[in-house]
Design an enzyme around this catalytic site. Sequence first.
Site: not given
Length: 263
Positions: A49, A60, A174
């Site tokens: 990734e 994040d 995911y």
Amino acid sequence: MTTLKQAIEQTKATGNKAFIPYMMAGDGGLETIKPTILTFQQLGVTAIEVGIPFTDPVADGPAIERAGERALAAGVTLRKVLQTLASFREEITVPLVVMTYFNPVLAYGLETFAKDCVAAGVKGLIVPDVPLEESALLRETLNPHRIDVIQLVSLTSPPDRIARIAAASQGFVYAVTVNGITGARSHFANNLEHHFAGLRQASPIPVLAGFGISTPEHVKKMGALGDGVIVGSAIVTALHEGDIATVEALIAASKGILAKSTL
């Protein structure tokens, strides 16, 4: 080059679980991208990734955000990352997954972005700020170029939404293992085994766990629940510190995980 789904299935056929390391492209300069990818390949990862630095990385945590700030300070952009990847495309042997936010893709131009991804060896795309309801545009543009659009599933998603996300996701699903942003965690929720069982039943494609996985023990436990893991912050920190031993240990932990373990 194999597709993402094929790469994951090939890893499973060897008795191992898929391992996808996350790297912040250009953390340390664009010149670090090639040696990092080649090292990952040598260590036997399933795919890689490739994170793109962005000024507002809403998904994040601190470690990846700081890495993105370092990359931005070095002048790294989405276009430069794809150009760098294309420059050694023939040496890339595993599928690449680009993780970015929608604004850089929109500014790039969707069709041009797709063509440059093909030249760079990109096989998948993760855009965490594009929800399921808005993701058709990405699939319509990228699928003709054989690029998968990967969807994220949260712990709070109800069963009907999980089913819709699993049906729409490509390459793999995911599965986010924590509520919140990326970053190392000391513990996880107690209901993950039940959550993953339902998700795997709903999904026609592999299910990989990500967010918060930061130790070899985490890799073993989370890998046992699904088809593999994605490790981000711990890898980013280790690369920044030149700690290849930690990277090796995390990847090695994905080998030979066969059955579910208790969290």
